[in-house]
Design an enzyme around this catalytic site. Structure first.
Site, PDB file in Angstrom:
ATOM      1  N   GLU A  38       0.869  -1.175   0.000  1.00  0.00           N
ATOM      2  CA  GLU A  38       0.000   0.000   0.000  1.00  0.00           C
ATOM      3  C   GLU A  38       0.908   1.228   0.000  1.00  0.00           C
ATOM      4  O   GLU A  38       1.827   1.318   0.831  1.00  0.00           O
ATOM      5  CB  GLU A  38      -0.913   0.028   1.231  1.00  0.00           C
ATOM      6  CG  GLU A  38      -1.852   1.223   1.227  1.00  0.00           C
ATOM      7  CD  GLU A  38      -2.739   1.307   2.459  1.00  0.00           C
ATOM      8  OE1 GLU A  38      -3.520   2.277   2.556  1.00  0.00           O
ATOM      9  OE2 GLU A  38      -2.648   0.418   3.329  1.00  0.00           O
ATOM     10  N   ARG A 263       5.937 -13.064   9.640  1.00  0.00           N
ATOM     11  CA  ARG A 263       6.522 -11.753   9.336  1.00  0.00           C
ATOM     12  C   ARG A 263       7.893 -11.628   9.992  1.00  0.00           C
ATOM     13  O   ARG A 263       8.217 -12.343  10.942  1.00  0.00           O
ATOM     14  CB  ARG A 263       5.607 -10.624   9.834  1.00  0.00           C
ATOM     15  CG  ARG A 263       5.466 -10.542  11.326  1.00  0.00           C
ATOM     16  CD  ARG A 263       4.359  -9.575  11.725  1.00  0.00           C
ATOM     17  NE  ARG A 263       4.659  -8.219  11.332  1.00  0.00           N
ATOM     18  CZ  ARG A 263       5.328  -7.364  12.105  1.00  0.00           C
ATOM     19  NH1 ARG A 263       5.752  -7.739  13.306  1.00  0.00           N
ATOM     20  NH2 ARG A 263       5.542  -6.134  11.689  1.00  0.00           N
ATOM     21  N   LYS A 273       4.801   0.583   9.569  1.00  0.00           N
ATOM     22  CA  LYS A 273       4.804   1.849   8.835  1.00  0.00           C
ATOM     23  C   LYS A 273       4.150   2.955   9.649  1.00  0.00           C
ATOM     24  O   LYS A 273       4.553   4.120   9.576  1.00  0.00           O
ATOM     25  CB  LYS A 273       4.099   1.670   7.487  1.00  0.00           C
ATOM     26  CG  LYS A 273       4.983   1.076   6.414  1.00  0.00           C
ATOM     27  CD  LYS A 273       4.425   1.254   5.020  1.00  0.00           C
ATOM     28  CE  LYS A 273       3.281   0.348   4.731  1.00  0.00           C
ATOM     29  NZ  LYS A 273       2.861   0.410   3.303  1.00  0.00           N
TER      30      LYS A 273
END
Length: 557
Positions: A38, A263, A273
């Site tokens: 994104e 992850r 982020k």
């Protein structure tokens, strides 16, 4: 593009085995993966793992990888992030087969939503976001049906069209899937598919005022693009039933499969982020590319190489658990390994102390030969000037040496790297008693390379000739987060390291005057350094320390 190395079987890459089986059984004929960030921030080292995984898997099996921007939230997204992401992927050494934006498919997504409404699988709901949350239920109790759940197909089609035309305010209505409010999987309790947002979109402008939610858009994008292996992190495992539902109920011709892996977590590092953006906005750091940031642009500015990052990602492998945290020292290991044969070795003095060699001829400057990298003969040698005045490191001198200290002190003799033996004869101090200069003598018989064997010295120190030395700024970095796991908590700002950056003023050899941004060097005893890409210039070079060498004697211990 550099040829991709096969992912080793020892890497624990279970997804690779799935692909092998899928190709063997004929489930797929070609491997098609995608990297779908994104564009709401800069990429970090965790994204690097996903980038390497998707591109290298496809490359290894002769497939292809798409770069796709999941730009379904215009409020948080920006072209700055789009550009930085493309730059980062290319810098890591990868080329995408096709470039897509989720917004490229908005018309198709809208049409598929109409399909859902006509099938009685979606409805327009007037509940607020808070009311939807309250009625969703808990992990142990079912949710409650929306009072708008049984609207007719005709009414839903009319309302959804009016939503698109902009007749309603933001938050006034949403389109929800009609699945099962009693499902044990909360994600299937009539999730929101579309919301209203009267916001300018970086790619579509003001064409749309309704935007698809990620859980609806993502599987449709994969299906439209023909993705065979949709690889994501483990937090999306509970979303997989919804992913499959959307593909099935929207009647997509291609049926992609989602696979989840653990992850990447790294010690002393923020891997979110949202949190990284907060560090930037609060001016804790100097932008997204601050060398203390785990962003790819920050690592690049600090001096990390794409080769080191790729090797790091291969080494940590692909696992199904989120419980593992990788020590940042492993990443440091790979940059050392990558640079040890690439980086020229030179001398820099980061906290200078002037030395006058009293018996060296005044006005004389001689050239000494020094290897550029003893571990790589192909890098050749250079000439370095030597004269009566030099700079040494301030911590290479102790007026009252502690036990085991073999560097310079009154009456002691050391070797100057690539040069001569010098002996400290006198100490000059200022009015406050601070040492500001040393007077030493040298032995001309002890020139490096002369074969002198008359006596031994225990200490070797580095130096820079004073009259031709180039001023330089050195930025020494420590982890931004003090506690190893504090980066994962919401109060991470309370664990910031006040000493994460130390700036020192010193000198480098004259031959460094032409060093360019991103040039890398190993400074004797200090570590590997990179010429800063923003602040370095002709008047003063600025070096970022990438990583230190193995620790040497510390007089404070």
């Amino acid at each position: 593009m550099e040829t991709t190395k096969p992912l080793p079987a020892t890497s624990g890459n279970f997804i690779k085995q799935i692909i092998i089986d899928d190709l063997k059984t004929g489930k797929v004929n070609e491997v098609v993966t995608r990297f779908p960030p994104e564009p709401n921030g800069y990429l970090h080292i965790g994204h690097a793992k996903s980038i390497c995984l998707n591109f290298e898997l496809a490359d290894e099996f002769g497939g292809r990888t798409h770069l796709r921007f999941d730009d379904t939230n215009p409020v948080k997204e920006d072209t700055e992030y789009v550009q930085s992401i493309q730059e980062d992927v290319k810098w890591l050494g990868f080329e995408w087969e096709k470039l897509f934006f989720a917004s490229d498919f908005f018309e198709e997504m809208y049409a598929r939503a109409i399909v859902l409404i006509k099938k009685g699988k979606a409805y327009v709901c007037d509940l607020t976001a808070e009311q939807i949350r309250e009625m969703r239920g808990t992990l142990t109790s079912p949710g409650q049906d929306s009072p708008y759940r049984e609207r007719s197909v005709e009414e839903n089609l009319d309302l959804f069209e009016r939503m698109r035309k902009g007749e309603f305010a933001g938050g006034e209505k949403v389109l929800r899937a009609k699945i099962d409010m009693a499902s044990p999987n909360v994600n299937l309790r009539d999730p929101v598919l579309y919301r209203i947002a009267h916001a300018h979109h970086h790619n579509t402008g003001d064409t749309w005022c309704i935007y698809p939610m990620y859980d609806y858009a993502h599987p449709l994008e994969d299906a439209i693009e023909g993705i065979t292996h949709s690889i994501c992190t483990l937090e999306f495992a509970d979303h997989r039933p919804l992913y499959d539902w959307v593909v099935r109920e929207c009647e997509m011709a291609c049926v992609p499969q989602q696979y989840e892996f653990g992850r990447l977590n790294v010690t002393n590092t923020v891997m979110s982020k949202r949190k990284l953006k907060l560090l930037v906005e609060e001016k804790v750091v100097d932008g997204w590319d601050d060398p203390r940031m785990p962003t790819i642009s920050g690592l690049r500015r600090k001096g990390y190489t794409p080769e080191a990052i790729r090797e790091f990602c291969r080494e940590i492998g692909v696992v199904k658990s989120n419980n593992s945290t990788v020590d940042e020292k492993l990443l440091e290991h790979f940059i050392r390994e990558d640079l040890k044969l690439k980086a020229p070795r030179t001398m820099a003095v980061v906290q200078p102390l002037k030395v006058v060699i009293t018996n060296y001829p005044e006005g004389q400057v001689e050239q000494l030969e020094a290897e550029n990298n003893p571990e790589n003969e192909a890098m050749g040698s250079r000439q370095i000037p030597f004269s009566r005045e030099i700079y040494i490191e301030r911590d290479d001198f102790m007026e009252e040496p502690v036990k085991g200290y073999h560097r310079l002190f009154p009456g002691n003799e050391v070797r100057l790297k690539h040069a001569y033996f010098i002996k400290c004869e006198d100490v000059v101090k200022d009015a406050d008693g601070n040492v500001i200069e040393l007077h030493c003598t040298y032995d001309p018989e002890t020139k490096s390379g002369s074969g002198f064997t008359g006596r031994k010295v225990k200490g070797t120190i580095h130096w820079v000739e004073a009259t031709q030395a180039k001023p330089a700024e050195f930025r020494l970095y420590e982890p931004l987060i003090l506690d190893e796991t504090a980066g994962e908590s919401d109060d991470f700002l309370s664990n910031l390291n006040p000493n994460s950056l130390e700036t020192l003023q010193g000198f480098v050899e004259d031959n460094m005057k032409d060093a360019k941004p991103q040039d890398k060097f190993q400074f004797f005893r200090h570590g590997y350094f990179n010429v800063d890409s923003k602040d370095s210039g002709a008047e003063k070079l600025v070096f970022n320390r990438i990583v230190s060498l193995k620790s040497s004697f510390d007089p404070k211990k």
